[in-house]
Design an enzyme around this catalytic site. Structure first.
Site, PDB file in Angstrom:
ATOM      1  N   LYS A  28       1.131  -1.782   0.431  1.00 18.14           N
ATOM      2  CA  LYS A  28      -0.309   0.072  -0.093  1.00 18.14           C
ATOM      3  C   LYS A  28       0.640   1.267  -0.064  1.00 18.14           C
ATOM      4  O   LYS A  28       0.440   2.143  -0.433  1.00 18.14           O
ATOM      5  CB  LYS A  28      -0.701  -0.043   1.571  1.00 18.14           C
ATOM      6  CG  LYS A  28      -0.678   0.353   2.301  1.00 18.14           C
ATOM      7  CD  LYS A  28      -1.503  -0.118   3.908  1.00 18.14           C
ATOM      8  CE  LYS A  28      -0.407   0.255   4.968  1.00 18.14           C
ATOM      9  NZ  LYS A  28       0.167   1.472   5.793  1.00 18.14           N
ATOM     10  N   THR A  29       2.381   1.320   0.697  1.00 13.59           N
ATOM     11  CA  THR A  29       3.008   2.172   0.856  1.00 13.59           C
ATOM     12  C   THR A  29       3.493   2.722  -0.565  1.00 13.59           C
ATOM     13  O   THR A  29       3.364   3.518  -0.867  1.00 13.59           O
ATOM     14  CB  THR A  29       4.187   2.247   1.836  1.00 13.59           C
ATOM     15  OG1 THR A  29       3.246   1.779   3.035  1.00 13.59           O
ATOM     16  CG2 THR A  29       4.138   3.823   1.560  1.00 13.59           C
ATOM     17  N   ASP A 214      -3.684   7.530   5.058  1.00 14.29           N
ATOM     18  CA  ASP A 214      -3.215   5.995   5.433  1.00 14.29           C
ATOM     19  C   ASP A 214      -3.425   5.368   6.133  1.00 14.29           C
ATOM     20  O   ASP A 214      -4.467   5.737   7.174  1.00 14.29           O
ATOM     21  CB  ASP A 214      -1.710   6.225   5.299  1.00 14.29           C
ATOM     22  CG  ASP A 214      -0.693   4.453   5.168  1.00 14.29           C
ATOM     23  OD1 ASP A 214      -1.551   3.135   4.241  1.00 14.29           O
ATOM     24  OD2 ASP A 214      -0.052   4.215   5.764  1.00 14.29           O
ATOM     25  N   GLU A 215      -3.890   4.379   6.838  1.00 14.90           N
ATOM     26  CA  GLU A 215      -4.467   2.942   7.665  1.00 14.90           C
ATOM     27  C   GLU A 215      -5.813   3.966   7.861  1.00 14.90           C
ATOM     28  O   GLU A 215      -6.407   4.313   9.400  1.00 14.90           O
ATOM     29  CB  GLU A 215      -3.772   3.415   8.632  1.00 14.90           C
ATOM     30  CG  GLU A 215      -2.129   3.317   8.103  1.00 14.90           C
ATOM     31  CD  GLU A 215      -1.856   1.591   8.763  1.00 14.90           C
ATOM     32  OE1 GLU A 215      -2.886   0.491   8.415  1.00 14.90           O
ATOM     33  OE2 GLU A 215      -0.893   0.990   8.877  1.00 14.90           O
ATOM     34  N   GLN A 245      -7.141  -5.237  10.152  1.00 13.69           N
ATOM     35  CA  GLN A 245      -6.226  -4.868  10.543  1.00 13.69           C
ATOM     36  C   GLN A 245      -6.590  -3.219  11.729  1.00 13.69           C
ATOM     37  O   GLN A 245      -5.852  -2.537  11.929  1.00 13.69           O
ATOM     38  CB  GLN A 245      -5.111  -4.303   9.859  1.00 13.69           C
ATOM     39  CG  GLN A 245      -4.334  -5.608   9.383  1.00 13.69           C
ATOM     40  CD  GLN A 245      -3.092  -5.279   8.115  1.00 13.69           C
ATOM     41  OE1 GLN A 245      -2.050  -4.946   9.002  1.00 13.69           O
ATOM     42  NE2 GLN A 245      -3.025  -5.527   7.326  1.00 13.69           N
ATOM     43  N   ARG A 603       2.865 -10.947  10.422  1.00 14.60           N
ATOM     44  CA  ARG A 603       4.286 -10.292  10.586  1.00 14.60           C
ATOM     45  C   ARG A 603       4.766 -11.282   9.671  1.00 14.60           C
ATOM     46  O   ARG A 603       6.461 -10.889   9.535  1.00 14.60           O
ATOM     47  CB  ARG A 603       4.211 -10.064  11.739  1.00 14.60           C
ATOM     48  CG  ARG A 603       3.565  -8.823  12.232  1.00 14.60           C
ATOM     49  CD  ARG A 603       3.181  -7.836  11.547  1.00 14.60           C
ATOM     50  NE  ARG A 603       2.107  -7.643  11.571  1.00 14.60           N
ATOM     51  CZ  ARG A 603       1.863  -6.905  10.086  1.00 14.60           C
ATOM     52  NH1 ARG A 603       2.587  -6.415   9.259  1.00 14.60           N
ATOM     53  NH2 ARG A 603       0.367  -7.368   9.563  1.00 14.60           N
TER      54      ARG A 603
END
Length: 671
Positions: A28-29, A214-215, A245, A603
């Protein structure tokens, strides 16, 4: 690396509102940084008209660096990349006139807020820590929901809520008198300002012609409203988020804001990023099956083109000590066999208290480790006190520093005295310190409060003069001595040992100041104002600590692990009552705990090991917890259970473990 078709679509869609549903590890970044570059290079946007907002300084810094690499310095000039709170602070700074605040306003941090609330509510709450925490949380919730004190008072039904609403009103009055804002104000104040003042709203909508968030699943009500007000009718924005998330409901985060978007912006384009570039297929399959137990507004299925990978291991241990020993033994032998680095391993747990036993085992095996989320040097209250004293020595108009130390240690200068001082400073548009010497103060204050304030102000003037014109080091030493700060630490610390440790920190700060003031061959001597400025950049220092890339095993909570990835992950304490947490079980909020487990699983890049203890000491008693339901929800064919039956290690296994330990010690001794 080329963008995949979905990433490319997300980058190039700019004609309306866009929601990018980005699964864990789906890049996504890259989408956000590429989109910013696309807007500037292909769509004739100027960087200064684009804002990208996220939740942590670390994420904002990473995004800024990646955009600068893609665009270059010149093209990215003026681009706004920050956290929500920094953006809110910028709006407040630029709109102080409309808000009716003076320029040298103060920002209260967590500790300042705690202290102020404790003083303001002494009669009602009697410094009861639990009640103060509840009050602080309630005020935060009201501010996140954009509820002002008068609304809170009107809406309160039960007695405790009614009392808290009155105390909220008192707290806000005090903040105003101090010309100060707290952390939650940084979102609430700009949001209410933009909603109530058309001219201000139009000014900021013109400034930011395109917004990226973002997020997005972590936004609360006020952050959602702030985004809506900034994008306006034009609705040129892209938000990136993952409902799976969302793990911050206790901070007011609302994953349903993702759903709300499609209602508020009917033309919303939904783009799903489902290719994961991080985890082995088996790990990803387990994560998908786990999270499928939660209800979903948006269906998505992550897939990976990486190899299948090793089975996910589940290790049963006798108790928490045995659990730590097993995890450390696994790290030692795996590192020896695979020639990996310590930094490739992460131990994830639900609560910070679980770290102690792992630290002990890592230390006794001489394995370097790093705990994320530990308190940094500059976050300690004694260091913040000393820094506030130093700041007031070099700038008496620093209201924030003044408020922190005026009654630390106690000088009989209470909240009523300070409110009257604050009101006078506000009326005259002068600093709190300057107001101490205003002729009108004597008409408003009498007796002990007035005398204590005058005594403190005169002492600061005299000490500041000595520090800036005379022997600076001696003046700084006098500052610690004349405030009786050491005695105050012994009175206010839970134990003599704690007070000693805190005084050691003060001595350490003094040592740094000494080094900076005297200088050496490589570093020229600095003045006190230069020293204070350098030390005040503490968030930079803290960030450097965060990014310390030393070769060490990482210990961190599941919450702190979000956004990170490691080749080899241990999820420990996989038991009912830990994960899911007992509070969540009692409150029937297991869905968020499942999302937390999902964050932990995703993770892992190559290997994942889950551990649980059959017996665990809690509150002085031995409990026999059940294995976590989340382990049972994983695809059992992909799990390899160990330690369920008592197995005796073979001779070759024992030799291998022994060799690994010897090799590990040898490597440590070579350093």
């Amino acid at each position: 690396m080329k963008l995949n078709p979905k990433q490319d679509e997300a980058v190039k869609y700019i004609s309306g509102p866009c929601l990018v549903l980005a699964g864990a590890g789906s890049g996504k970044t890259r989408v956000i940084t590429n989109k910013i570059a696309y807007l500037v290079q292909q769509c004739e946007y100027q960087a200064k008209n684009i804002a990208a907002v996220t939740f942590t300084n670390k994420a904002a810094k990473e995004m800024r660096e990646r955009v600068a690499q893609t665009l270059g310095k010149q093209e990215s000039k003026g681009l706004w990349v920050s956290t929500f709170h920094t953006l809110g602070l910028e709006i407040i700074k630029k709109e102080l006139k409309t808000l009716g605040y003076k320029t040298n306003f103060s920002l209260l941090d967590d500790q300042d807020t705690n202290q102020l609330l404790s003083e303001l509510t002494e009669a009602e709450l009697e410094k009861d820590k639990d009640l103060l925490n509840l009050l602080k949380m309630q005020i935060g919730n009201w501010k996140n929901e954009l509820i002002l004190p008068q609304q809170a008072v009107a809406q309160a039904r039960e007695p405790q809520k009614a009392l808290f609403a009155q105390l909220y009103a008192r707290y806000q009055t005090q903040l105003r008198a101090y010309n100060a804002f707290d952390f939650d104000d940084l979102i609430m104040v700009p949001t209410l300002l933009l909603s109530q003042h058309a001219a201000v709203r139009e000014r900021w909508q013109a400034r930011f012609r395109y917004l990226l968030v973002d997020e997005y699943q972590d936004t609360n009500t006020s952050q959602y409203q702030l985004v809506k007000l900034l994008v306006g009718e034009r609705a040129r924005f892209t938000v990136v988020g993952d409902d799976d998330q969302s793990i911050y409901s206790w901070r007011g985060a609302k994953p349903q804001n993702l759903v709300l978007l499609s209602k508020d912006f009917p033309g919303l384009r939904l783009i799903k990023l489902e290719q994961n570039y991080r985890s082995a297929k088996r790990i990803l399959k387990a994560a998908n099956i786990l999270i499928a137990n939660n209800p979903h507004e948006f269906e998505k299925q992550l897939f990976s083109e990486l190899e299948n990978g090793d089975p996910i291991r589940v290790i049963a241990t006798r108790d928490e000590e045995h659990e730590a020993e097993r995890v450390v033994a696994e790290i030692i032998s795996h590192k020896f066999m695979k020639r990996t680095s310590y930094r490739d391993y992460a131990i994830l747990y639900r609560g910070n208290h679980q770290a102690r036993v792992f630290e002990k085992s890592l230390m006794s095996n001489r394995i370097p480790y790093k705990i994320s989320g530990g308190m940094s040097f500059f976050s300690r209250s004694e260091i913040k006190d000393m820094m506030a004293y130093l700041r007031i020595l070099v700038n008496q108009d620093d209201d924030n520093a003044f408020l922190r130390i005026v009654n630390t240690p106690r000088r009989e200068i209470g909240p009523v005295t300070l409110e009257k001082l604050g009101s006078l400073a506000n009326e005259k548009h002068i600093s709190l310190f300057e107001a101490c010497f205003d002729s009108q103060l004597a008409q408003r204050l009498t007796g002990r409060g007035f005398n204590a304030l005058m005594g403190f102000a005169r002492w600061v003037v005299e000490l500041s003069d000595r520090a800036l014109r005379g022997d600076t080091l001696e003046a700084v030493k006098d500052m610690v001595r004349e405030t009786n700060y050491e005695a105050y630490l012994y009175e206010s610390s839970p134990s003599a040992k704690a007070a000693e440790m805190r005084m050691k920190n003060v001595s350490e700060l003094y040592r740094w100041i000494t080094d900076m003031l005297t200088g050496d061959v490589d570093n020229p001597a600095m003045t006190l104002p230069e020293v204070v400025s350098k030390l005040a950049l503490r968030d930079m220092l803290e960030r450097n600590e965060e990014e310390d890339d030393s070769d060490a095993v990482q210990l961190l909570t599941l919450h702190a692990s979000k956004g990170l990835e490691y080749p080899h992950v241990f999820m420990v304490g996989m038991e009912e009552g830990f994960l899911p947490h007992q509070t969540s079980i009692d409150e029937d909020n297991v869905e968020e705990e499942r999302r937390l487990a999902y964050v932990g699983v995703t993770r892992a890049q190559q290997t994942l090991i889950l551990t649980h203890a059959k017996n665990r000491r809690q509150f002085g008693e031995v409990a026999t917890p059940e294995i976590s339901r989340f382990v049972q929800e994983l695809p059992q064919d992909d799990l390899s259970y160990e330690g369920q039956k008592k197995t005796v290690a073979s001779q070759s296994e024992r030799m291998e473990k022994g060799q690994a330990r010897v090799a590990n010690l040898r490597a440590m001794l070579k350093r």
